[in-house]
Design a protein around this motif. Structure first.
Motif, PDB file in Angstrom:
ATOM      1  N   SER A 209      -9.747  -9.512  10.057  1.00 37.38           N
ATOM      2  CA  SER A 209      -8.323  -9.666  10.351  1.00 37.38           C
ATOM      3  C   SER A 209      -7.477  -8.593   9.680  1.00 37.38           C
ATOM      4  N   HIS A 210      -7.937  -8.070   8.533  1.00 33.90           N
ATOM      5  CA  HIS A 210      -7.198  -6.999   7.869  1.00 33.90           C
ATOM      6  C   HIS A 210      -7.070  -5.779   8.782  1.00 33.90           C
ATOM      7  N   GLN A 211      -8.151  -5.413   9.451  1.00 32.02           N
ATOM      8  CA  GLN A 211      -8.077  -4.258  10.338  1.00 32.02           C
ATOM      9  C   GLN A 211      -7.272  -4.559  11.584  1.00 32.02           C
ATOM     10  N   LEU A 212      -7.470  -5.735  12.161  1.00 37.47           N
ATOM     11  CA  LEU A 212      -6.744  -6.075  13.382  1.00 37.47           C
ATOM     12  C   LEU A 212      -5.243  -6.184  13.137  1.00 37.47           C
ATOM     13  N   MET A 213      -4.842  -6.559  11.915  1.00 41.52           N
ATOM     14  CA  MET A 213      -3.430  -6.682  11.570  1.00 41.52           C
ATOM     15  C   MET A 213      -2.877  -5.420  10.899  1.00 41.52           C
ATOM     16  N   ASP A 214      -3.644  -4.318  10.961  1.00 41.22           N
ATOM     17  CA  ASP A 214      -3.204  -3.030  10.398  1.00 41.22           C
ATOM     18  C   ASP A 214      -2.818  -3.157   8.934  1.00 41.22           C
ATOM     19  N   HIS A 215      -3.679  -3.806   8.173  1.00 39.78           N
ATOM     20  CA  HIS A 215      -3.453  -3.935   6.734  1.00 39.78           C
ATOM     21  C   HIS A 215      -3.498  -2.554   6.086  1.00 39.78           C
ATOM     22  N   GLU A 216      -2.626  -2.329   5.088  1.00 38.97           N
ATOM     23  CA  GLU A 216      -2.605  -1.056   4.381  1.00 38.97           C
ATOM     24  C   GLU A 216      -3.935  -0.794   3.676  1.00 38.97           C
ATOM     25  N   LEU A 217      -4.253   0.482   3.469  1.00 41.52           N
ATOM     26  CA  LEU A 217      -5.429   0.834   2.692  1.00 41.52           C
ATOM     27  C   LEU A 217      -5.270   0.327   1.256  1.00 41.52           C
ATOM     28  N   PRO A 218      -6.363   0.225   0.509  1.00 38.35           N
ATOM     29  CA  PRO A 218      -6.264  -0.214  -0.888  1.00 38.35           C
ATOM     30  C   PRO A 218      -5.312   0.670  -1.688  1.00 38.35           C
ATOM     31  N   ASP A 219      -4.740   0.101  -2.742  1.00 33.48           N
ATOM     32  CA  ASP A 219      -3.761   0.822  -3.556  1.00 33.48           C
ATOM     33  C   ASP A 219      -4.321   2.126  -4.110  1.00 33.48           C
ATOM     34  N   ASP A 220      -5.580   2.136  -4.497  1.00 28.82           N
ATOM     35  CA  ASP A 220      -6.181   3.364  -5.035  1.00 28.82           C
ATOM     36  C   ASP A 220      -6.176   4.478  -3.995  1.00 28.82           C
ATOM     37  N   ASP A 221      -6.479   4.121  -2.750  1.00 27.95           N
ATOM     38  CA  ASP A 221      -6.489   5.132  -1.692  1.00 27.95           C
ATOM     39  C   ASP A 221      -5.068   5.617  -1.387  1.00 27.95           C
ATOM     40  N   ARG A 222      -4.103   4.710  -1.378  1.00 26.90           N
ATOM     41  CA  ARG A 222      -2.716   5.125  -1.143  1.00 26.90           C
ATOM     42  C   ARG A 222      -2.240   6.067  -2.250  1.00 26.90           C
ATOM     43  N   ALA A 223      -2.597   5.756  -3.498  1.00 22.48           N
ATOM     44  CA  ALA A 223      -2.207   6.623  -4.605  1.00 22.48           C
ATOM     45  C   ALA A 223      -2.858   7.995  -4.464  1.00 22.48           C
ATOM     46  N   ARG A 224      -4.107   8.007  -4.022  1.00 19.02           N
ATOM     47  CA  ARG A 224      -4.811   9.276  -3.827  1.00 19.02           C
ATOM     48  C   ARG A 224      -4.152  10.083  -2.718  1.00 19.02           C
ATOM     49  N   ILE A 225      -3.760   9.420  -1.641  1.00 15.37           N
ATOM     50  CA  ILE A 225      -3.092  10.102  -0.529  1.00 15.37           C
ATOM     51  C   ILE A 225      -1.771  10.711  -0.994  1.00 15.37           C
ATOM     52  N   LEU A 226      -0.991   9.953  -1.742  1.00 16.58           N
ATOM     53  CA  LEU A 226       0.275  10.467  -2.256  1.00 16.58           C
ATOM     54  C   LEU A 226       0.059  11.693  -3.142  1.00 16.58           C
ATOM     55  N   ALA A 227      -0.956  11.638  -3.976  1.00 12.56           N
ATOM     56  CA  ALA A 227      -1.244  12.765  -4.858  1.00 12.56           C
ATOM     57  C   ALA A 227      -1.632  14.002  -4.054  1.00 12.56           C
ATOM     58  N   LEU A 228      -2.403  13.831  -3.008  1.00 12.00           N
ATOM     59  CA  LEU A 228      -2.813  14.960  -2.179  1.00 12.00           C
ATOM     60  C   LEU A 228      -1.636  15.555  -1.415  1.00 12.00           C
ATOM     61  N   LEU A 229      -0.770  14.698  -0.907  1.00 12.93           N
ATOM     62  CA  LEU A 229       0.376  15.186  -0.139  1.00 12.93           C
ATOM     63  C   LEU A 229       1.365  15.951  -1.008  1.00 12.93           C
ATOM     64  N   THR A 230       1.495  15.572  -2.254  1.00 14.08           N
ATOM     65  CA  THR A 230       2.493  16.187  -3.151  1.00 14.08           C
ATOM     66  C   THR A 230       1.856  17.153  -4.148  1.00 14.08           C
ATOM     67  N   ALA A 231       0.599  17.570  -3.900  1.00 12.87           N
ATOM     68  CA  ALA A 231      -0.065  18.495  -4.826  1.00 12.87           C
ATOM     69  C   ALA A 231       0.672  19.821  -4.925  1.00 12.87           C
ATOM     70  N   ASP A 232       1.324  20.263  -3.847  1.00 18.97           N
ATOM     71  CA  ASP A 232       2.162  21.472  -3.875  1.00 18.97           C
ATOM     72  C   ASP A 232       3.561  21.060  -4.323  1.00 18.97           C
ATOM     73  N   PRO A 233       4.109  21.657  -5.382  1.00 22.00           N
ATOM     74  CA  PRO A 233       5.432  21.249  -5.890  1.00 22.00           C
ATOM     75  C   PRO A 233       6.559  21.460  -4.891  1.00 22.00           C
TER      76      PRO A 233
END
Length: 310
Positions: A209-233
């Motif tokens: 049901s998590h996938q069918l309801m488009d549940h967000e990725l785990p917090d660790d993965d979201r934090a990693r994504i944010l870090a990658l997106l903002t790696a360039d100042p």
């Protein structure tokens, strides 16, 4: 758990292998348990046999689902076919629940009208073989799940983990009934297996049901994504970040903040570089980024544009 560095094609190779192994194990278990039940008529063995029969059906559903889920997007499915894995898990949950209900019914009959079993030695041998085969399969499924995070394989793994416990309980029931004359233990073991299967079905349903309801990725993965997106100042911030999993794919949407004086061509270049960093960590990611001039962009984004970010 960090995201696996696998492409969709690499994930498919692993899931294909382990689902084929799952089908093979289920077929072997049905054959040996069927022979043991015909020889001994144990309720616990019948419960385990019925469970393995549904295992085969569930494994076949998973076998085809992971292949369909990895198919590339087409004109009618622009986000791909990844949710086929979640539907597969729902099918598994329904089959496990039905199995638990039928086994529970048979176990209650056995408690009310106990009968002796025969060929207990054969039954015990079959259950030992079943436990060993199931352990080997679960180990292989665990490794594939760790690397691919396939919800279909995870559901199949949960299914067989419940089988492992049910096989152990059945082993105790057959031994107690065959060697100690405690025929009620055989039926009680079947009832415990039924309850365990129902509990396992609930867990599989929740994960699907998590996938069918488009549940967000785990917090660790979201934090990693944010870090990658903002790696360039020069990327000054991120908002409207939305993530979800769909089979072997990860979908990421985000608005990136740039200095209001940043030329569009430079903003585009910086976003392409951010995508490259993301794809190195999440090779099976579908990424959609949008540039915003920091401090001067008006609210936008459609129906969910002003939803509070978490």
């Amino acid at each position: 758990m960090s995201a696996p560095a696998l492409t969709a094609a690499e994930s498919l190779v692993l899931t294909r292998r382990v689902t084929a192994l799952s089908v093979g194990v289920a077929a072997v278990l049905i054959a040996i348990k069927g022979a043991a039940w015909l020889a001994g008529h144990s309720v616990a063995m019948l419960a385990s046999l019925a469970d393995s029969g549904l295992d085969l059906v569930a494994s076949l559903v998973t076998f085809f689902a992971v292949r369909y889920a990895a198919a590339p997007p087409d004109a009618e499915h622009r986000f791909g076919h990844g949710k086929a894995e979640a539907f597969s898990s729902l099918t598994q949950a329904g089959l496990v629940f039905a199995s638990g209900a039928l086994i529970g019914q048979e176990a209650i009959r056995g408690l009310l009208h106990p009968r002796p079993i025969a060929a207990e030695g054969l039954g015990i041998g079959v259950m030992v073989v079943s436990i060993l085969l199931t352990l080997a399969l679960i180990r292989a499924q665990g490794e594939v799940t760790r690397r691919t995070r396939s919800v279909a394989v995870s559901g199949d793994k949960a299914h067989y983990a419940a089988d492992l416990a049910s096989n152990a309980v059945s082993l105790v029931g057959i031994a107690a009934a065959g060697f100690l004359g405690l025929t009620w233990v055989d039926a009680a073991a079947g009832l415990i297996v039924a309850a365990w299967l129902v509990w396992g079905a609930v867990g599989v349903f929740r994960e699907a049901s998590h996938q069918l309801m488009d549940h967000e990725l785990p917090d660790d993965d979201r934090a990693r994504i944010l870090a990658l997106l903002t790696a360039d100042p020069r990327v000054m911030g991120v908002h409207q970040l939305r993530t979800r999993a769909s089979g072997p794919f990860v979908h990421v949407q985000a608005h990136l903040d740039f200095d209001a004086e940043t030329p569009l061509a430079l903003a585009h270049t910086l976003m392409v570089e951010a995508e490259a960093r993301m794809l190195e960590a999440f090779p099976a990611a579908d990424i959609l980024l949008h540039p915003d001039p920091r401090g001067v962009a008006e609210p936008h984004g459609g129906a969910f544009g002003d939803v509070e970010q978490f």
